[in-house]
Design a protein around this motif. Sequence first.
Motif, PDB file in Angstrom:
ATOM      1  N   ALA A   7       1.137  -1.575   0.207  1.00 33.78           N
ATOM      2  CA  ALA A   7      -0.416  -0.277  -0.178  1.00 33.78           C
ATOM      3  C   ALA A   7       0.336   1.313   0.175  1.00 33.78           C
ATOM      4  CB  ALA A   7      -0.763   0.168   0.677  1.00 33.78           C
ATOM      5  N   SER A   8       0.597   2.161  -0.719  1.00 40.60           N
ATOM      6  CA  SER A   8       1.458   3.715  -0.856  1.00 40.60           C
ATOM      7  C   SER A   8       0.919   4.748   0.532  1.00 40.60           C
ATOM      8  CB  SER A   8       0.871   4.148  -2.305  1.00 40.60           C
ATOM      9  OG  SER A   8       1.199   5.472  -2.145  1.00 40.60           O
ATOM     10  N   GLN A   9       1.797   4.921   1.152  1.00 40.37           N
ATOM     11  CA  GLN A   9       1.674   5.478   2.062  1.00 40.37           C
ATOM     12  C   GLN A   9       0.984   6.981   2.354  1.00 40.37           C
ATOM     13  OE1 GLN A   9       1.361   2.709   4.078  1.00 40.37           O
ATOM     14  NE2 GLN A   9       1.989   4.252   5.750  1.00 40.37           N
ATOM     15  N   ARG A  10       1.559   7.219   0.653  1.00 44.21           N
ATOM     16  CA  ARG A  10       1.256   8.754   0.093  1.00 44.21           C
ATOM     17  C   ARG A  10       0.416   9.426  -0.855  1.00 44.21           C
ATOM     18  NH1 ARG A  10       5.688  11.107  -3.498  1.00 44.21           N
ATOM     19  NH2 ARG A  10       6.877  11.533  -1.068  1.00 44.21           N
ATOM     20  N   LYS A  11      -0.143   7.931  -1.817  1.00 46.69           N
ATOM     21  CA  LYS A  11      -1.917   8.228  -2.474  1.00 46.69           C
ATOM     22  C   LYS A  11      -2.565   7.036  -1.985  1.00 46.69           C
ATOM     23  CE  LYS A  11      -2.336   8.815  -6.466  1.00 46.69           C
ATOM     24  NZ  LYS A  11      -3.903   9.803  -5.821  1.00 46.69           N
ATOM     25  N   HIS A  12      -2.848   7.695  -0.790  1.00 44.35           N
ATOM     26  CA  HIS A  12      -3.973   6.590  -0.799  1.00 44.35           C
ATOM     27  C   HIS A  12      -5.831   5.884  -1.302  1.00 44.35           C
ATOM     28  CE1 HIS A  12      -7.094   5.188   2.313  1.00 44.35           C
ATOM     29  NE2 HIS A  12      -8.367   5.652   1.597  1.00 44.35           N
ATOM     30  N   GLY A  13      -5.439   4.385  -1.465  1.00 41.51           N
ATOM     31  CA  GLY A  13      -6.229   3.709  -1.764  1.00 41.51           C
ATOM     32  C   GLY A  13      -4.954   3.403  -3.409  1.00 41.51           C
ATOM     33  N   SER A  14      -4.327   2.999  -3.321  1.00 46.60           N
ATOM     34  CA  SER A  14      -3.455   3.186  -4.352  1.00 46.60           C
ATOM     35  C   SER A  14      -2.476   1.708  -3.723  1.00 46.60           C
ATOM     36  CB  SER A  14      -2.316   4.023  -4.952  1.00 46.60           C
ATOM     37  OG  SER A  14      -3.226   5.176  -5.422  1.00 46.60           O
ATOM     38  N   TYR A  15      -2.004   1.057  -4.740  1.00 50.40           N
ATOM     39  CA  TYR A  15      -1.938  -0.403  -4.060  1.00 50.40           C
ATOM     40  C   TYR A  15      -0.192  -0.674  -5.161  1.00 50.40           C
ATOM     41  CZ  TYR A  15      -4.927  -0.696  -0.414  1.00 50.40           C
ATOM     42  OH  TYR A  15      -6.148  -0.585   0.466  1.00 50.40           O
ATOM     43  N   PRO A  74      -6.655   3.811  -7.799  1.00 44.50           N
ATOM     44  CA  PRO A  74      -8.388   4.165  -6.742  1.00 44.50           C
ATOM     45  C   PRO A  74      -9.700   4.069  -7.512  1.00 44.50           C
ATOM     46  CG  PRO A  74      -6.957   5.565  -5.707  1.00 44.50           C
ATOM     47  CD  PRO A  74      -5.891   5.052  -6.713  1.00 44.50           C
TER      48      PRO A  74
END
Length: 97
Positions: A7-15, A74
């Motif tokens: 999971a990206s810590q910067r870009k919510h909802g991006s994996y 997302p």
Amino acid sequence: MQCFVYASQRKHGSYLWLARRDAFDVLPESLVLLLGELRFVMEVSLDEERKLPIEDTEQVLEHLRTQGWHLQLPPNETLATANHLAYTHSPQGERGE
């Protein structure tokens, strides 16, 4: 195929899906900058019969086989939109360079 999801810590909802655990060396620099710090989420056994809730399984597998990674954004967001948002919110983008 075993794959590893972060999971990206910067870009919510991006994996980020990787074909090898912690194989970040296969990622383009622009993607590393976009996603920022990554947190390991899970290991998954993926094949053509397994259905994924958001992503197209065949496309994920193809990306993992050909480039070693797959980016899951997302819903309703494209990579172009994500790159634009990352650029406009970066110090470089704010200076207009």
